[in-house]
Design a protein around this motif. Structure first.
Motif, PDB file in Angstrom:
ATOM      1  N   THR A  15       0.851  -1.193   0.000  1.00  0.00           N
ATOM      2  CA  THR A  15       0.000   0.000   0.000  1.00  0.00           C
ATOM      3  C   THR A  15       0.886   1.242   0.000  1.00  0.00           C
ATOM      4  N   PRO A  16       0.525   2.236  -0.809  1.00  0.00           N
ATOM      5  CA  PRO A  16       1.315   3.470  -0.849  1.00  0.00           C
ATOM      6  C   PRO A  16       1.048   4.372   0.362  1.00  0.00           C
ATOM      7  N   LEU A  17       0.050   4.047   1.169  1.00  0.00           N
ATOM      8  CA  LEU A  17      -0.328   4.931   2.275  1.00  0.00           C
ATOM      9  C   LEU A  17       0.472   4.634   3.536  1.00  0.00           C
ATOM     10  N   ASP A  18       1.219   5.628   3.958  1.00  0.00           N
ATOM     11  CA  ASP A  18       2.079   5.498   5.124  1.00  0.00           C
ATOM     12  C   ASP A  18       1.292   5.088   6.376  1.00  0.00           C
ATOM     13  N   VAL A  19       0.127   5.689   6.570  1.00  0.00           N
ATOM     14  CA  VAL A  19      -0.667   5.410   7.767  1.00  0.00           C
ATOM     15  C   VAL A  19      -1.162   3.957   7.777  1.00  0.00           C
ATOM     16  N   GLN A  20      -1.410   3.407   6.594  1.00  0.00           N
ATOM     17  CA  GLN A  20      -1.840   2.016   6.479  1.00  0.00           C
ATOM     18  C   GLN A  20      -0.683   1.064   6.766  1.00  0.00           C
ATOM     19  N   ARG A  21       0.492   1.439   6.298  1.00  0.00           N
ATOM     20  CA  ARG A  21       1.661   0.588   6.582  1.00  0.00           C
ATOM     21  C   ARG A  21       1.956   0.556   8.079  1.00  0.00           C
ATOM     22  N   LYS A  22       1.760   1.705   8.724  1.00  0.00           N
ATOM     23  CA  LYS A  22       1.955   1.740  10.181  1.00  0.00           C
ATOM     24  C   LYS A  22       0.922   0.872  10.905  1.00  0.00           C
ATOM     25  N   PHE A  23      -0.302   0.879  10.402  1.00  0.00           N
ATOM     26  CA  PHE A  23      -1.376   0.040  10.957  1.00  0.00           C
ATOM     27  C   PHE A  23      -0.971  -1.436  10.886  1.00  0.00           C
ATOM     28  N   VAL A  24      -0.466  -1.843   9.737  1.00  0.00           N
ATOM     29  CA  VAL A  24      -0.027  -3.240   9.593  1.00  0.00           C
ATOM     30  C   VAL A  24       1.139  -3.544  10.533  1.00  0.00           C
ATOM     31  N   ASP A  25       2.064  -2.623  10.625  1.00  0.00           N
ATOM     32  CA  ASP A  25       3.212  -2.830  11.522  1.00  0.00           C
ATOM     33  C   ASP A  25       2.769  -3.042  12.972  1.00  0.00           C
ATOM     34  N   ARG A  26       1.753  -2.300  13.379  1.00  0.00           N
ATOM     35  CA  ARG A  26       1.241  -2.460  14.745  1.00  0.00           C
ATOM     36  C   ARG A  26       0.662  -3.852  14.965  1.00  0.00           C
ATOM     37  N   ILE A  27      -0.128  -4.318  13.973  1.00  0.00           N
ATOM     38  CA  ILE A  27      -0.697  -5.667  14.073  1.00  0.00           C
ATOM     39  C   ILE A  27       0.426  -6.705  14.122  1.00  0.00           C
ATOM     40  N   LEU A  28       1.390  -6.541  13.229  1.00  0.00           N
ATOM     41  CA  LEU A  28       2.482  -7.511  13.163  1.00  0.00           C
ATOM     42  C   LEU A  28       3.243  -7.571  14.483  1.00  0.00           C
ATOM     43  N   SER A  29       3.509  -6.430  15.068  1.00  0.00           N
ATOM     44  CA  SER A  29       4.323  -6.476  16.284  1.00  0.00           C
ATOM     45  C   SER A  29       3.533  -7.059  17.461  1.00  0.00           C
ATOM     46  N   HIS A  30       2.205  -6.888  17.445  1.00  0.00           N
ATOM     47  CA  HIS A  30       1.384  -7.541  18.475  1.00  0.00           C
ATOM     48  C   HIS A  30       1.547  -9.057  18.418  1.00  0.00           C
ATOM     49  N   TRP A  31       1.464  -9.606  17.197  1.00  0.00           N
ATOM     50  CA  TRP A  31       1.487 -11.063  17.062  1.00  0.00           C
ATOM     51  C   TRP A  31       2.898 -11.641  17.052  1.00  0.00           C
ATOM     52  N   ARG A  32       3.871 -10.801  16.689  1.00  0.00           N
ATOM     53  CA  ARG A  32       5.246 -11.309  16.650  1.00  0.00           C
ATOM     54  C   ARG A  32       5.955 -11.177  17.984  1.00  0.00           C
ATOM     55  N   GLU A  33       5.691 -10.050  18.663  1.00  0.00           N
ATOM     56  CA  GLU A  33       6.466  -9.779  19.888  1.00  0.00           C
ATOM     57  C   GLU A  33       5.591  -9.526  21.104  1.00  0.00           C
ATOM     58  N   GLY A  34       4.371  -9.084  20.881  1.00  0.00           N
ATOM     59  CA  GLY A  34       3.506  -8.680  21.982  1.00  0.00           C
ATOM     60  C   GLY A  34       2.807  -9.866  22.635  1.00  0.00           C
ATOM     61  N   TYR A  35       1.690  -9.579  23.242  1.00  0.00           N
ATOM     62  CA  TYR A  35       0.918 -10.597  23.956  1.00  0.00           C
ATOM     63  C   TYR A  35       0.498 -11.728  23.014  1.00  0.00           C
ATOM     64  N   GLY A  36       0.205 -11.351  21.743  1.00  0.00           N
ATOM     65  CA  GLY A  36      -0.258 -12.338  20.763  1.00  0.00           C
ATOM     66  C   GLY A  36       0.743 -13.466  20.538  1.00  0.00           C
ATOM     67  N   ALA A  37       2.021 -13.139  20.597  1.00  0.00           N
ATOM     68  CA  ALA A  37       3.060 -14.145  20.337  1.00  0.00           C
ATOM     69  C   ALA A  37       3.022 -15.246  21.393  1.00  0.00           C
ATOM     70  N   GLU A  38       2.713 -14.827  22.617  1.00  0.00           N
ATOM     71  CA  GLU A  38       2.626 -15.790  23.709  1.00  0.00           C
ATOM     72  C   GLU A  38       1.292 -16.554  23.643  1.00  0.00           C
ATOM     73  N   TYR A  39       0.227 -15.804  23.351  1.00  0.00           N
ATOM     74  CA  TYR A  39      -1.117 -16.380  23.325  1.00  0.00           C
ATOM     75  C   TYR A  39      -1.261 -17.400  22.194  1.00  0.00           C
ATOM     76  N   ASN A  40      -0.698 -17.092  21.050  1.00  0.00           N
ATOM     77  CA  ASN A  40      -0.880 -17.948  19.874  1.00  0.00           C
ATOM     78  C   ASN A  40       0.410 -18.056  19.065  1.00  0.00           C
ATOM     79  N   PRO A  41       1.297 -18.973  19.468  1.00  0.00           N
ATOM     80  CA  PRO A  41       2.603 -19.107  18.793  1.00  0.00           C
ATOM     81  C   PRO A  41       2.478 -19.467  17.309  1.00  0.00           C
ATOM     82  N   GLN A  42       1.391 -20.194  16.942  1.00  0.00           N
ATOM     83  CA  GLN A  42       1.206 -20.548  15.534  1.00  0.00           C
ATOM     84  C   GLN A  42       0.970 -19.305  14.674  1.00  0.00           C
ATOM     85  N   ARG A  43       0.290 -18.323  15.269  1.00  0.00           N
ATOM     86  CA  ARG A  43       0.049 -17.092  14.518  1.00  0.00           C
ATOM     87  C   ARG A  43       1.364 -16.328  14.341  1.00  0.00           C
ATOM     88  N   LYS A  44       2.194 -16.364  15.371  1.00  0.00           N
ATOM     89  CA  LYS A  44       3.529 -15.760  15.286  1.00  0.00           C
ATOM     90  C   LYS A  44       4.320 -16.372  14.128  1.00  0.00           C
TER      91      LYS A  44
END
Lengths: 191, 191
Positions: free
Chosen positions: B52-81
Motif C-alpha cells: 500500500t502506498p499509504l504510510d498510515v496504512q503501513r503503520k497500521f499493519v506494523d502495529r498488528i504484526l508487532s502484536h502477534w510477533r512480539e507482543g501478547y499475541g506471540a505468547e497467546y498464539n505461537p502458531q500465529r507468530k
C-alpha cells in the motif's frame, strides 16, 4: 446438475473445542458468513447451514441475511444477494440432517473435517469417487474455534483427511479450509 | 525445499479498481493479513507482501504484526507468530520486485490473478510446470477491491486463468482466491 453435486456445507459453532480443549459454543462471525456463502455458491453447494444453539446468535445472522437479501445490501451488491440465497441458520446438526433427509435424494452421508491426522481418514479422491458413484446428499461439516468435538467426529460417516500444504504448518482459518476442500472435491481443473 | 517453491504472495491495495471501475487505493483489512499469512505458511510461500502506498496504512499493519510477533499475541498464539514471520509491508509493487530480484534466485516471474476470462491466460497446470522446469522466484499478485488495474495486468509476465467452480458465479473473496490458488499450484494431493 449432476447428483454428485448435492453438497451442503455446515459450519458448526457447537459442540467445538476452545484453545484449552473444553467443549464450547463459539460466536458466529460476519466474515465467515460472507466468505463461505460465496465459496458455496461458486462450487454449487445446495446450502450453507450456520449452526448455533444460541437464539441471540441466530437472530444476529438473520439480521445480516435480511440486509443482504432484502435491504440496501441487495441493491448495492446483487452478487452477495445471490450468494446469501444458499444460507440458512439452524439450532443443531440433528435438525440439519433431518431436514436434508426429508427433502433430499435419500441417502445422506455426513463428512467431518479435521486438521488432525486420523487412521479413519478418507482421502479427497476417494470421497469424490464415492459421491460420484453413489449420488445422494453430502453434508460437509466444518468446526469453528479449535475444531469439531470428538462426539461429532465419532458420529460422522467419514472423516476427511487433513489439508496438506507443503509444510508441517496446519493452522488454516476455517474459511480457507472450506475454500480448499470445495475446490478439491468439486473444482474443475485440467490436471 | 525445491526451488519451484520460491513463491511470494503479493496483496495489492493500489492500483486496483473500485465497484465503479475507478483506480483507487483500498484499505488494508486485518483479516486478510491473518488468513493469507496462514495460507502462505501452509504452502511454503517465502513472503506475503502487503503493498500500500499509504504510510498510515503501513503503520497500521506494523502495529498488528508487532502484536502477534512480539507482543501478547506471540505468547497467546505461537502458531500465529509463525505465520506472521513471512509477512512484510511495502509501498509499491516495484519495490517488492526489486527486493526479490536482488535477494532471489535470479529469474523473477510476475503472475497476475484475475476473475475475468482472458485470451492471454495461463492455466494452473502450465504455470506449475513452468515453475518446476525453470525454477526461480514467482510473484503471485492478488488485487483487493474489484481487482488489479489494467496497468498491472499489462505488465505481468503471466495472467493466471480464473478459478472455476461448478457454476458461473465468480465472486470469491480474495482470501478464498489465495487459498485455492496456492493449493492448486503447490498442494500435494493424490489425484
Amino acid at each position: 446438475m449432476d447428483r454428485y453435486d448435492n453438497a451442503h456445507i455446515v459450519l458448526l459453532h457447537h459442540p467445538v473445542y476452545n484453545k484449552r480443549g473444553d467443549v464450547v459454543t463459539t460466536a458466529v462471525t460476519n466474515l465467515d458468513l460472507h466468505d463461505i456463502a460465496r465459496i458455496g455458491k461458486t462450487y454449487g453447494a445446495k446450502h450453507f447451514y450456520i449452526v448455533t444453539p444460541l437464539d441471540v446468535q441466530r437472530k444476529f445472522v438473520d439480521r445480516i441475511l435480511s440486509h443482504w437479501r432484502e435491504g440496501y445490501g441487495a441493491e448495492y451488491n446483487p452478487q452477495r444477494k445471490d450468494a446469501f440465497d444458499i444460507v440458512a441458520v439452524r439450532s443443531s446438526l440433528g435438525k440439519v440432517c433431518h431436514e436434508i433427509e426429508i427433502n433430499g435424494t435419500g441417502k445422506v452421508r455426513v463428512v467431518a473435517t479435521s486438521a488432525a491426522v486420523s487412521e479413519k481418514a478418507t482421502t479427497f479422491r476417494s470421497l469424490r469417487s464415492i459421491m460420484q458413484r453413489e449420488g445422494g446428499d453430502t453434508i460437509l461439516l466444518f468446526g469453528t474455534g479449535w475444531g469439531l468435538a470428538k462426539e461429532v467426529l465419532d458420529q460422522a460417516d467419514f472423516i476427511l483427511e487433513p489439508i496438506k500444504g507443503t509444510t508441517s504448518y496446519n493452522h488454516l482459518s476455517v474459511r480457507s479450509a472450506v475454500a480448499i476442500t470445495m475446490d478439491r472435491l468439486f473444482g474443475i481443473r485440467d490436471r
